[in-house]
Design a protein around this motif. Structure first.
Motif, PDB file in Angstrom:
ATOM      1  N   ALA A   1      -2.030   0.131 -10.467  1.00 37.24           N
ATOM      2  CA  ALA A   1      -1.806  -1.233  -9.982  1.00 37.24           C
ATOM      3  C   ALA A   1      -2.923  -1.721  -9.061  1.00 37.24           C
ATOM      4  O   ALA A   1      -2.917  -2.872  -8.645  1.00 37.24           O
ATOM      5  CB  ALA A   1      -0.472  -1.293  -9.233  1.00 37.24           C
ATOM      6  N   GLY A   2      -3.850  -0.837  -8.717  1.00 36.18           N
ATOM      7  CA  GLY A   2      -4.913  -1.209  -7.797  1.00 36.18           C
ATOM      8  C   GLY A   2      -4.449  -1.312  -6.351  1.00 36.18           C
ATOM      9  O   GLY A   2      -5.081  -1.993  -5.539  1.00 36.18           O
ATOM     10  N   ALA A   3      -3.355  -0.641  -6.038  1.00 38.78           N
ATOM     11  CA  ALA A   3      -2.820  -0.677  -4.665  1.00 38.78           C
ATOM     12  C   ALA A   3      -3.601   0.286  -3.777  1.00 38.78           C
ATOM     13  O   ALA A   3      -3.978   1.372  -4.216  1.00 38.78           O
ATOM     14  CB  ALA A   3      -1.341  -0.301  -4.672  1.00 38.78           C
TER      15      ALA A   3
ATOM     16  N   GLY B   1       3.113  -5.000   2.727  1.00 38.20           N
ATOM     17  CA  GLY B   1       4.108  -3.945   2.842  1.00 38.20           C
ATOM     18  C   GLY B   1       3.488  -2.581   2.691  1.00 38.20           C
ATOM     19  O   GLY B   1       2.328  -2.439   2.288  1.00 38.20           O
ATOM     20  N   VAL B   2       4.297  -1.578   3.044  1.00 38.42           N
ATOM     21  CA  VAL B   2       3.824  -0.209   2.963  1.00 38.42           C
ATOM     22  C   VAL B   2       4.935   0.669   2.394  1.00 38.42           C
ATOM     23  O   VAL B   2       6.086   0.591   2.808  1.00 38.42           O
ATOM     24  CB  VAL B   2       3.328   0.299   4.339  1.00 38.42           C
ATOM     25  N   ILE B   3       4.571   1.461   1.383  1.00 38.45           N
ATOM     26  CA  ILE B   3       5.481   2.413   0.755  1.00 38.45           C
ATOM     27  C   ILE B   3       5.291   3.728   1.491  1.00 38.45           C
ATOM     28  O   ILE B   3       4.177   4.263   1.537  1.00 38.45           O
ATOM     29  CB  ILE B   3       5.123   2.606  -0.737  1.00 38.45           C
TER      30      ILE B   3
ATOM     31  N   ASP C   1      12.215   3.646  -9.500  1.00 42.87           N
ATOM     32  CA  ASP C   1      12.528   2.207  -9.470  1.00 42.87           C
ATOM     33  C   ASP C   1      11.458   1.370  -8.790  1.00 42.87           C
ATOM     34  O   ASP C   1      11.536   0.150  -8.810  1.00 42.87           O
ATOM     35  CB  ASP C   1      13.875   1.989  -8.759  1.00 42.87           C
ATOM     36  N   TRP C   2      10.458   2.003  -8.186  1.00 44.18           N
ATOM     37  CA  TRP C   2       9.432   1.245  -7.467  1.00 44.18           C
ATOM     38  C   TRP C   2       8.292   0.827  -8.402  1.00 44.18           C
ATOM     39  O   TRP C   2       7.804   1.623  -9.184  1.00 44.18           O
ATOM     40  CB  TRP C   2       8.838   2.036  -6.302  1.00 44.18           C
ATOM     41  N   ARG C   3       7.896  -0.439  -8.305  1.00 40.46           N
ATOM     42  CA  ARG C   3       6.739  -0.970  -9.031  1.00 40.46           C
ATOM     43  C   ARG C   3       5.787  -1.575  -8.015  1.00 40.46           C
ATOM     44  O   ARG C   3       6.178  -2.427  -7.240  1.00 40.46           O
ATOM     45  CB  ARG C   3       7.161  -2.064 -10.035  1.00 40.46           C
ATOM     46  N   PHE C   4       4.544  -1.125  -8.052  1.00 41.85           N
ATOM     47  CA  PHE C   4       3.524  -1.690  -7.152  1.00 41.85           C
ATOM     48  C   PHE C   4       3.139  -3.071  -7.626  1.00 41.85           C
ATOM     49  O   PHE C   4       3.221  -3.420  -8.774  1.00 41.85           O
ATOM     50  CB  PHE C   4       2.281  -0.790  -7.121  1.00 41.85           C
TER      51      PHE C   4
ATOM     52  N   ALA D   1       0.853  -1.184   0.000  1.00 42.50           N
ATOM     53  CA  ALA D   1       0.000   0.000   0.000  1.00 42.50           C
ATOM     54  C   ALA D   1       0.891   1.237   0.000  1.00 42.50           C
ATOM     55  O   ALA D   1       2.030   1.204   0.467  1.00 42.50           O
ATOM     56  CB  ALA D   1      -0.897  -0.009   1.237  1.00 42.50           C
ATOM     57  N   LEU D   2       0.357   2.331  -0.507  1.00 44.17           N
ATOM     58  CA  LEU D   2       1.053   3.611  -0.482  1.00 44.17           C
ATOM     59  C   LEU D   2       0.579   4.405   0.728  1.00 44.17           C
ATOM     60  O   LEU D   2      -0.631   4.528   0.957  1.00 44.17           O
ATOM     61  CB  LEU D   2       0.768   4.394  -1.765  1.00 44.17           C
ATOM     62  N   LEU D   3       1.521   4.924   1.503  1.00 46.64           N
ATOM     63  CA  LEU D   3       1.216   5.764   2.658  1.00 46.64           C
ATOM     64  C   LEU D   3       1.947   7.092   2.507  1.00 46.64           C
ATOM     65  O   LEU D   3       3.175   7.131   2.487  1.00 46.64           O
ATOM     66  CB  LEU D   3       1.657   5.074   3.957  1.00 46.64           C
ATOM     67  N   ILE D   4       1.174   8.166   2.408  1.00 53.51           N
ATOM     68  CA  ILE D   4       1.738   9.513   2.306  1.00 53.51           C
ATOM     69  C   ILE D   4       1.446  10.234   3.617  1.00 53.51           C
ATOM     70  O   ILE D   4       0.286  10.357   4.020  1.00 53.51           O
ATOM     71  CB  ILE D   4       1.154  10.272   1.098  1.00 53.51           C
ATOM     72  N   LEU D   5       2.510  10.703   4.244  1.00 53.04           N
ATOM     73  CA  LEU D   5       2.406  11.305   5.565  1.00 53.04           C
ATOM     74  C   LEU D   5       2.410  12.835   5.516  1.00 53.04           C
ATOM     75  O   LEU D   5       3.293  13.435   4.901  1.00 53.04           O
ATOM     76  CB  LEU D   5       3.582  10.852   6.434  1.00 53.04           C
ATOM     77  N   ASP D   6       1.441  13.434   6.167  1.00 50.47           N
ATOM     78  CA  ASP D   6       1.455  14.834   6.602  1.00 50.47           C
ATOM     79  C   ASP D   6       1.742  15.870   5.511  1.00 50.47           C
ATOM     80  O   ASP D   6       2.418  16.870   5.763  1.00 50.47           O
ATOM     81  CB  ASP D   6       2.449  15.010   7.751  1.00 50.47           C
TER      82      ASP D   6
END
Length: 172
Positions: free
Chosen positions: A40-42, A103-105, A169-172, A3-8
């Motif tokens: 990617a449907g993440a 996992g968490v991005i 370089d990241w692929r979900f 999953a993608l996590l964007i903080l603050d």
């Protein structure tokens, strides 16, 4: 799945008096990550830091609102937190487990506070934590400039606490 996590990425932090280092580049990186996650449907999570009553960041303050430069579609989970570690006193871990994320991005603000604390906690909770090397920032401090803080945290967190990967370089 990650999953993608964007903080603050809040008005009061991003557009406040202490400008974040490489802010425009960060916005581009985050919007690209949001796009890749959607394709990617993440699952996508965004945290907003809330301070105590009477503080500039108290619940309901316009300073806690997410910056409008992020391209959001309404399918994201937006939640409030009151501690640097996004897992403490929130249901983030349960939500990640419920959607099947192993996992968490991690990306967003501020490097030495919430980004650092959340990276360290993710692994302790059994998640594959991935810090986006060019996906977090902070402001200069009296001790160090922001560019050095970001570089230091990328080097320190890599390995023992999380994987550190460039956004491209990241692929979900």
């Amino acid at each position: 799945m990650h999953a993608l996590l964007i903080l603050d990425m809040q008005i009061g932090l991003f557009h406040g008096p202490d400008k974040p280092w490489a802010g425009e580049a960060l916005l581009n990186t985050l919007n690209n990550l949001l796009s890749k996650a959607r394709q990617a449907g993440a699952p996508i999570f965004l945290a907003r830091h809330i301070g105590p009553p009477g503080s500039p960041f108290e619940q309901g303050s316009p300073l806690t609102q997410l910056v409008q430069e992020l391209v959001l579609r309404g399918d994201e989970v937006i939640f409030e937190k009151s501690r640097p570690n996004a897992f403490v006193m929130t249901d983030l871990a349960e939500r990640l487990q419920a959607c099947g994320a192993q996992g968490v991005i991690i990306a967003g603000m501020k490097t030495q506070y919430c980004v650092d604390s959340t990276c360290r906690a993710a692994r302790d909770l059994g998640f594959d934590g991935v810090l986006i090397a060019d996906g977090h920032t902070c402001s200069d401090t009296p001790a160090l400039n922001a560019e050095h803080i970001v570089a230091h945290h990328n080097a320190t967190l890599a390995g023992p606490f999380c994987r550190v990967i460039q956004a491209e370089d990241w692929r979900f």
